[in-house]
Design a protein around this motif. Structure first.
Motif, PDB file in Angstrom:
ATOM      1  N   THR A  46       0.833  -1.210   0.000  1.00 17.20           N
ATOM      2  CA  THR A  46       0.000   0.000   0.000  1.00 17.20           C
ATOM      3  C   THR A  46       0.866   1.258   0.000  1.00 17.20           C
ATOM      4  O   THR A  46       0.536   2.250  -0.652  1.00 17.20           O
ATOM      5  CB  THR A  46      -0.967  -0.017   1.206  1.00 17.20           C
ATOM      6  N   GLN A  86      -7.326   0.514  -0.888  1.00 10.97           N
ATOM      7  CA  GLN A  86      -7.569  -0.677  -0.073  1.00 10.97           C
ATOM      8  C   GLN A  86      -8.727  -0.467   0.904  1.00 10.97           C
ATOM      9  O   GLN A  86      -9.548  -1.360   1.097  1.00 10.97           O
ATOM     10  CB  GLN A  86      -6.287  -1.016   0.701  1.00 10.97           C
ATOM     11  N   ASP A 160      -5.746  -2.179  -5.079  1.00 11.30           N
ATOM     12  CA  ASP A 160      -5.116  -2.600  -3.823  1.00 11.30           C
ATOM     13  C   ASP A 160      -6.089  -3.492  -3.057  1.00 11.30           C
ATOM     14  O   ASP A 160      -7.025  -3.004  -2.436  1.00 11.30           O
ATOM     15  CB  ASP A 160      -4.745  -1.367  -2.994  1.00 11.30           C
ATOM     16  N   GLU A 161      -5.873  -4.786  -3.140  1.00  5.56           N
ATOM     17  CA  GLU A 161      -6.741  -5.787  -2.494  1.00  5.56           C
ATOM     18  C   GLU A 161      -8.221  -5.534  -2.761  1.00  5.56           C
ATOM     19  O   GLU A 161      -9.005  -5.357  -1.828  1.00  5.56           O
ATOM     20  CB  GLU A 161      -6.469  -5.824  -0.995  1.00  5.56           C
TER      21      GLU A 161
HETATM   22 MG    MG Z   1      -2.024  -2.883   2.081  1.00  6.70          MG
END
Ligand code: MG
Ligand code: ADP
Lengths: 303, 251
Positions: A46, A86, A160-161
Motif C-alpha cells: 500500500t 484498499q 489494492d486488495e
Molecule cells: Mg495494504
C-alpha cells in the motif's frame, strides 16, 4: 510509446520514523501487463501504491507513470492512473451516479454518461445507480470504488486488495471486467491476498517483503522455481518430530508442509511420523502453487 | 477548469442536500438573537443617531452568520472527508492545490452568503434596514466569507479530531466574532477595550459591512477594506503554502 514503461519505480525509499516501509525498490511494469504485487501484511504494498498515486511522498527515489514523474508532472501522471484504494471509503452524501459524474469532473471530463453506464453494467450496479452510497452493502461499495477509479478510462489501473470481503460471485464479475480491460490494452497492477487469484490472472509477479522486492519474475517461472510437489500433513496438536522441523516448508495450526522432488520421500516422511508416534489425520499431495512459492521464498529470504 | 467547477459544485451540493442543518438552523439561531436582544435593548441603546438598536443589530447578525457558516462549511467538509477517508477522491485526480483551495473557499463564501441572506430576509419581517451602499455590503460579505472559508481550510486540514476543530471554533472564532461589535458600537466601550477591538480583524469586517447599510460606521470603510483585504491575503498565502506542501494531506 509502448517503450515507455507503464510504471517505473527507481530507488524508492519511504521512511516512517525509523521504519523503512520501502527499502530501495526498483521496478518496471510494461504497458499492457497484468502485474501482481504480492507480499505479507506490512510488506509495503500500500505504501508503494500511495507513493505512485501521489497520496504520499517518497523519502528517496522516483516514480513515473507512463513516463510522467508523479511529483513533477503530477497532473499528467494522475490523469493516466486509476487507483482502487484498499480502504472501503465512500462519500455518504451522494448517489452512485452523482458520485461517478463528480469523479469524472475531477479528471476534467464531462458528459461521459455512456461510459458510466457501461461501467455500471459491467460491475452489476445498473439498478443501484440512483441509490445513495449509505444504502449499499460492503461489496457494492467496493464495486463503486472500482467504477470511480475507472471513470476516466486510465491507461494504468491499480487495485489494492480489491476482493477483500467481496463474495465469490462478485469476484468473478470483477475479474471478468478487469480482464477485458487488460485485453483492451490497459495495464493492470493488482495486490491481493488470494494467491490463486494472482496465479490465475497475473503475467508477472513481484514479491515484496519488508519493503524490498525478494522475487520478480513471470508467474510461470516463479512456479517452476518451486518445482516438485507439496505434501501437506494434518497432525492436530502433536509436535512435529525434530528431524522434520528443518525439512518442513512450514508448520502452522497443525499443518506441516513439505516440498519434494522425488515421490519416494513421501514414504520417508511418513515413516518418521509413524516412528515418532504422531498420528496423521489427513494427507494431501499438491501441485506447486503460488502459496508454496511464496512460503519458500519468504523462507529463503529469512535464512 | 472543469475540475475546479466540479469540486465547487460538489461542495455546494453537499451543504445544500442538508440545508435544514446548514442553512435553516443558523438562520433560526440568528433570528432568536435578534428577537431577544432587540426586545431587551431596543430604546435603551442608540448606537448612531436615527438608527434603532434592532436595525443596528441586523447587519451584525447577518455578518456573523456569513462568517461562522463560511468557516463551518470548509472546515467540516474537510475534516469529515479526512476522518472517513473519502478525501482520497479529491487527492487522486489531477486537481491543483490552487483549484482545491479556490473551490473550498468559494463554496464556503456561497454558504455564508446564503445563510446571511436568509437572516436578512427573516429580519426584514421585524425591521427593514436601509441599504446605503450595496457595493460595500457585498464586498465585505465576500471578503469576510473568504477569510473564514480559508481559515476553515486551515483548521480542517490541521485538526485530526472533531474536538480539535471545536476548540478552534470555540476558543478562537467565537470570541473574535462576539467581541467584534456585532452587538454594540465600539464607541460605547471604555478606551482600553476600544483600542483592543481595533486589533481584531473581525471588527473591521462587521464595521465595513454595517457601513454598507447605514452609510455611517466607526471606521472609514476604505480603512476597513484595506485591513480585511490584507487579512485575506495573509490567510490565503498561509493556507496555499500548507496545501502546496501537502501538510497532513499527502504524508
Ligand atoms: Mg495494504
Ligand atoms: N502512515 C503511516 N505511518 C506510519 N507507518 C506506516 C504508515 N503507513 C504504513 N506504515 C507502516 O509501513 C509498513 C508497510 O505498510 P503497508 O504498505 O500498508 O503494507 P501492506 O500494504 O503491504 O500490507 C507497515 O509496517 C506499516 O505499519
Amino acid at each position: 510509446m509502448s517503450d515507455i514503461p507503464a510504471i517505473r519505480v527507481s530507488g524508492a525509499v519511504k521512511c516512517f520514523g525509523a521504519l523503512r516501509a520501502l527499502d530501495g525498490v526498483d521496478l518496471d511494469i510494461r504497458q499492457g501487463e497484468f502485474f501482481g504485487l504480492l507480499g505479507p501484511n506490512g510488506a509495503g504494498k500500500t505504501t508503494l501504491i500511495s507513493a505512485l498515486a501521489g497520496l504520499s511522498r517518497l523519502t528517496e527515489g522516483h516514480i513515473a507513470v507512463m513516463g510522467h514523474d508523479v511529483v513533477r508532472d503530477y497532473r499528467q501522471a494522475r490523469s493516466v492512473l486509476g487507483v482502487v484504494p484498499q480502504e472501503l471509503v465512500f462519500d455518504p452524501f451522494f448517489s452512485v451516479r452523482e458520485l461517478l459524474r463528480i469523479q469524472a469532473g475531477y479528471f476534467g471530463i464531462r458528459g461521459n454518461d455512456d461510459w458510466i453506464d457501461e461501467l455500471l453494467a459491467n460491475l452489476d450496479l445498473t439498478n443501484k445507480a440512483e441509490t445513495n452510497m449509505r444504502q449499499l452493502s460492503g461489496g457494492m461499495k467496493r464495486r463503486v470504488l472500482v467504477a470511480q477509479a475507472l471513470v476516466h478510462k486510465p491507461d494504468v489501473i491499480v487495485l489494492d486488495e480489491p476482493t477483500a470481503g467481496v463474495d465469490v460471485e462478485l469476484r468473478q464479475t470483477l475479474w471478468r471486467f478487469i480482464r477485458k480491460l487488460n485485453e483492451n490494452g490497459h495495464t493492470i497492477v493488482l495486490t491481493t491476498h488470494y494467491l490463486e487469484e494472482a496465479e490465475e490472472l497475473c503475467h508477472r509477479i513481484a514479491m515484496l517483503k519488508a519493503g524490498q522486492i525478494v522475487a520478480l519474475d513471470t508467474t510461470q517461472n516463479i512456479l517452476a522455481r518451486v518445482g516438485g510437489q507439496t505434501l501437506k500433513l494434518h497432525i492436530g496438536s502433536a509436535a512435529l518430530p525434530a528431524v522434520l522441523v528443518a525439512k518442513a516448508l512450514s508448520f502452522d495450526a497443525g499443518v506441516a508442509q513439505f516440498n519434494f522432488a522425488d515421490p519416494l520421500q513421501v514414504e520417508e516422511t511418513l515413516r518418521v511420523m509413524r516412528e515418532a508416534g504422531v498420528r496423521v489425520e489427513e494427507m494431501e499431495i499438491l501441485k506447486p502453487d503460488l502459496e508454496q512459492a511464496f512460503i519458500q521464498m519468504m523462507r529463503q529470504e529469512a535464512a | 477548469m472543469i475540475a475546479f467547477r466540479t469540486l465547487l459544485y460538489k461542495e455546494m451540493l453537499r451543504f445544500w442536500k442538508v440545508s435544514f442543518q446548514t442553512v435553516a438552523a443558523p438562520v433560526l439561531t440568528s433570528v432568536l438573537y435578534l428577537m431577544i436582544f432587540g426586545h431587551v435593548l431596543e430604546g435603551r441603546v442608540q448606537p448612531y443617531p436615527g438608527v434603532s438598536y434592532t436595525a443596528f443589530l441586523i447587519p451584525g447578525l447577518v455578518m456573523m452568520s456569513v462568517l461562522q457558516n463560511a468557516f463551518a462549511n470548509s472546515s467540516s467538509s474537510l475534516i469529515q472527508s479526512k476522518i472517513t477517508g473519502n478525501i482520497v477522491f479529491v487527492l487522486l485526480p489531477p486537481i491543483s492545490y490552487r483549484e482545491f483551495f479556490s473551490a473550498y473557499v468559494l463554496a464556503a463564501v456561497v454558504r455564508g452568503i446564503v445563510v446571511g441572506l436568509g437572516v436578512w430576509l427573516a429580519a426584514a419581517f421585524f425591521v427593514l434596514t436601509p441599504l446605503a451602499h450595496l457595493f460595500w455590503v457585498l464586498c465585505f460579505a465576500t471578503l469576510g466569507g473568504a477569510i473564514m472559508g480559508a481559515l476553515g481550510v486551515v483548521a480542517g486540514i490541521w485538526a485530526e479530531k472533531f474536538d480539535q476543530l471545536a476548540a478552534f471554533q470555540n476558543f478562537l472564532i467565537m470570541p473574535l466574532t462576539m467581541l467584534s461589535g456585532v452587538f454594540y458600537s465600539i464607541h460605547s466601550l471604555p478606551p482600553f477595550w476600544q483600542s483592543l477591538s481595533r486589533l481584531n480583524p473581525f471588527f473591521f469586517m462587521i464595521d465595513g459591512f454595517r457601513y454598507g447599510f447605514f452609510g455611517v460606521s466607526d471606521i472609514n470603510p476604505w480603512v476597513s477594506f484595506a485591513v480585511v483585504g490584507i487579512a485575506l491575503i495573509l490567510v490565503t498565502g498561509f493556507s496555499l503554502e500548507m496545501l502546496r506542501r501537502g501538510y497532513k494531506l499527502r504524508y
